[in-house]
Scaffold this motif. Structure first.
Motif, short mmCIF file in Angstrom:
data_model
loop_
_atom_site.label_atom_id
_atom_site.label_comp_id
_atom_site.label_asym_id
_atom_site.label_seq_id
_atom_site.Cartn_x
_atom_site.Cartn_y
_atom_site.Cartn_z
N TYR A 209 -8.26 7.09 4.03
CA TYR A 209 -7.57 7.99 3.11
C TYR A 209 -6.05 8.01 3.31
CZ TYR A 209 -12.13 9.93 1.84
OH TYR A 209 -13.42 10.09 1.39
N THR B 58 -2.10 6.99 3.48
CA THR B 58 -1.09 6.14 2.86
C THR B 58 -0.07 5.72 3.91
OG1 THR B 58 0.52 7.89 2.32
CG2 THR B 58 -1.30 7.55 0.77
N ARG C 103 -4.40 9.49 0.21
CA ARG C 103 -4.54 8.72 -1.02
C ARG C 103 -5.33 9.53 -2.04
NH1 ARG C 103 -7.02 3.02 0.56
NH2 ARG C 103 -6.80 2.73 -1.69
N ARG D 188 -9.53 5.66 -9.52
CA ARG D 188 -8.60 5.37 -8.43
C ARG D 188 -7.61 4.28 -8.84
NH1 ARG D 188 -8.80 1.70 -4.04
NH2 ARG D 188 -11.02 1.31 -4.28
N GLU E 87 -3.57 4.88 -9.29
CA GLU E 87 -2.60 4.15 -8.48
C GLU E 87 -1.62 3.36 -9.34
OE1 GLU E 87 -5.43 3.68 -4.48
OE2 GLU E 87 -5.14 1.97 -5.83
#
Length: 435
Positions: free
Chosen positions: A111, A113, A119, A324, A328
Motif C-alpha cells: 500500500y 507510495t 496508495r 486503481r 492512477e
C-alpha cells in the motif's frame, strides 16, 4: 452446510499490536478499545478468499474455468420473484474489515507510495471487494452450499474524502452494510477510518451500487427485500431512494442525450469569445488566453494487457483493478497539469458499462475537463480494443475531483465535443461541491 459469513469472520490480534504502534501506548492484549462484543472483524486479505468460498471459485486459472462452468447448474436455485425471498435487515449485512498497516510491515509495502503515503488505488480495490462481500452477506441463504447469485459492481455512486492524509503505519478499519435494495440491485454504504492518537478518525464515505445476476452472469436475478428497522435505518433507506431518483434525473439530462441548458450555452459561448483574435474578423482565428491550457493538451493515456492474475471470482477482470488503474492515470494527469502532487477530493459516477474479458487490451484515456481555482476535474475513459477487428468498445467512465496546493491554469475547450466534456466536468464538480 455452509457456515454463516458472520461465523467465519475472525478477529485478529494484529489490530491490538498496531494500535500500540500508532499511539505509542500499549493496550490490553486481546481487545481493542472500540470493539463491540460479537462484532465480526475480518482481515482484508481474507475478503477475496471468502468470496471464492461463497461462489465456489478456484484460485487456479485452469480450475477456475471449470468451477465457473459448474455454476450453471445453480440456476434452478434462483427465486422466481422477490416475494419468494424473506425480508432482510441492514444489520444482516454489516461487516468490519481490518487493514493492519500498523502491525504488518509486509502488508504495508503493498500500500506504500514512494512519498510514504497510502496508495489510494489499493483502497479502491479493497472497497470494491468489500461491497461485493457485504451484498453476499445480505443475500446469504443458510440452506444453500453455494450462492447462485453473481453479484457485481454496477456503479460507484460516490466516494467523499473526509481526510486527505492516510498514514501508512496505522491501522485502517472498513465498515459497511446494505442501506437500500431494489428488485435486483443493492446499495452498499461503506466507511473507512484510521486509528491514530488513541481514536479512530473518519477518512472516507463510499456508496456503491451492486447488481445481482444469474450464475452465468447473463440476466438479472432477484434479491431479498429490505425491511428498515427504526428511524435511522428508515432514513438511510430513503436516502437510497433519493440516490436512485437522482441517478435517473442525471441520466435523463445527460449531454449525450439532450442539449445544454441556456446557462451552459452562454458559458460555452463566453469561452469561445475569449479565444477569438481581436485583430482579425474570423471565427477560425483562435488564441489561447493567458494562464490557460487547451483541453487537447491536457490528456494522458495508458494501455493495460489484462492478464488472468487480475481476474475476479467470475472470470472477468476485477473492477477494483480497473478503478486503481484509472485513478492512477487520472492522478498522474492532474499532477502534471497542476505542477504538484494533488489530493483526491471525491470520486463519483463510475459506471461499469461492460465487463472486461481476460486477455483484452484495455485503453485508458484521461482528460482534464474542468478547473476552478485549485480544483482539477479529471475524466478517465476506458475501452477494450480488439486488434484483429480493430473495434473499440467503451467499458467504463471514471470521474475524479482533485485539489492542488496552488491555483491551476484554466482549461479551455476548442471544439464542440470538448465543450461538452467541459460542461460535463463542471456538472460533476458542482455535485461534489454541493455534497
Amino acid at each position: 452446510m455452509m457456515l454463516s459469513p458472520r461465523l467465519l469472520l475472525l478477529r485478529t490480534a494484529a489490530s491490538v499490536r498496531s494500535r500500540s504502534l500508532c499511539t505509542g501506548v500499549p493496550l490490553k492484549q486481546g481487545k481493542a478499545p472500540d470493539m463491540i462484543e460479537g462484532s465480526p472483524l475480518l482481515h482484508v486479505s481474507n475478503v477475496r478468499n471468502r468470496l471464492r468460498e461463497i461462489v465456489g471459485a478456484s484460485t487456479n486459472w485452469s480450475d477456475h474455468q471449470q468451477a465457473m462452468a459448474e455454476r450453471v447448474s445453480l440456476s434452478s436455485m434462483l427465486a422466481k420473484s422477490q416475494s419468494d425471498l424473506p425480508a432482510k435487515r441492514m444489520k444482516d449485512s454489516y461487516l468490519e474489515v481490518h487493514l493492519p498497516l500498523g502491525s504488518e510491515p509486509q502488508l504495508r509495502e503493498k500500500y506504500l507510495t514512494y512519498h510514504n503515503t497510502v496508495r489510494f488505488g489499493r483502497i479502491l480495490e479493497d472497497l470494491d471487494s468489500l461491497a461485493v462481500l457485504i451484498s453476499y452477506s445480505y443475500t446469504y441463504n443458510p440452506e444453500l452450499k453455494r450462492s447462485p447469485l453473481s453479484i457485481v459492481t454496477a456503479l460507484v455512486d460516490k466516494i467523499d474524502m473526509r481526510q486527505h492524509i492516510i498514514y501508512p503505519d496505522c491501522d485502517i478499519k472498513f465498515t459497511g452494510r446494505v442501506t437500500w435494495v431494489g428488485k435486483t440491485s443493492i446499495e452498499a454504504k461503506m466507511h473507512m477510518s484510521q486509528y491514530r492518537d488513541g481514536a479512530y478518525a473518519p477518512i472516507l464515505d463510499a456508496t456503491f451500487v451492486m447488481v445481482a445476476r444469474d450464475p452465468e452472469n447473463k440476466r438479472a436475478a432477484f434479491v431479498n427485500p429490505l425491511k428498515p428497522d427504526g428511524p435511522e435505518e428508515e432514513m438511510l433507506f430513503q436516502e437510497g431512494e433519493a440516490n436512485k431518483s437522482r441517478r435517473v434525473e442525471l441520466s435523463t439530462a445527460s449531454l449525450l442525450k439532450v442539449a445544454p441548458t441556456d446557462e451552459e450555452r452562454k458559458i460555452i459561448h463566453s469561452l469561445f469569445l475569449n479565444t477569438l483574435d481581436t485583430n482579425t474578423v474570423s471565427f477560425r482565428s483562435r488564441l489561447l488566453p493567458s494562464n490557460s491550457v487547451w483541453m487537447e493538451d491536457a490528456k494522458l493515456k495508458g494501455l493495460e494487457i489484462c492478464h488472468p492474475q487480475e481476474r475476479n471470482i467470475f472470470n472477468r477482470i476485477f473492477g477494483g483493478f480497473l478503478m486503481r488503474k484509472a485513478y492512477e492515470l487520472g492522478w498522474a494527469n492532474a499532477c502534471s497539469y497542476g505542477g504538484c502532487r494533488p489530493s483526491l477530493v471525491a470520486v463519483d459516477d463510475i459506471l461499469f458499462q461492460k465487463p472486461v474479458e481476460i486477455g483484452s487490451l484495455l485503453l485508458l484515456s484521461s482528460q482534464v475537463c474542468y478547473t476552478q481555482g485549485k480544483y482539477i476535474q479529471v475524466r478517465v475513459h476506458s475501452e477494450v480494443y480488439d486488434p484483429l477487428t480493430r473495434q473499440h468498445n467503451t467499458t467504463n467512465v471514471f470521474h475524479f475531483t482533485f485539489v492542488s496546493d496552488r491555483d491551476v491554469p484554466n482549461i479551455v475547450p476548442k471544439t464542440y465535443g470538448e465543450s461538452m466534456l467541459y460542461l460535463d466536468g463542471k456538472r460533476h464538480f458542482n455535485q461534489t461541491v454541493e455534497a
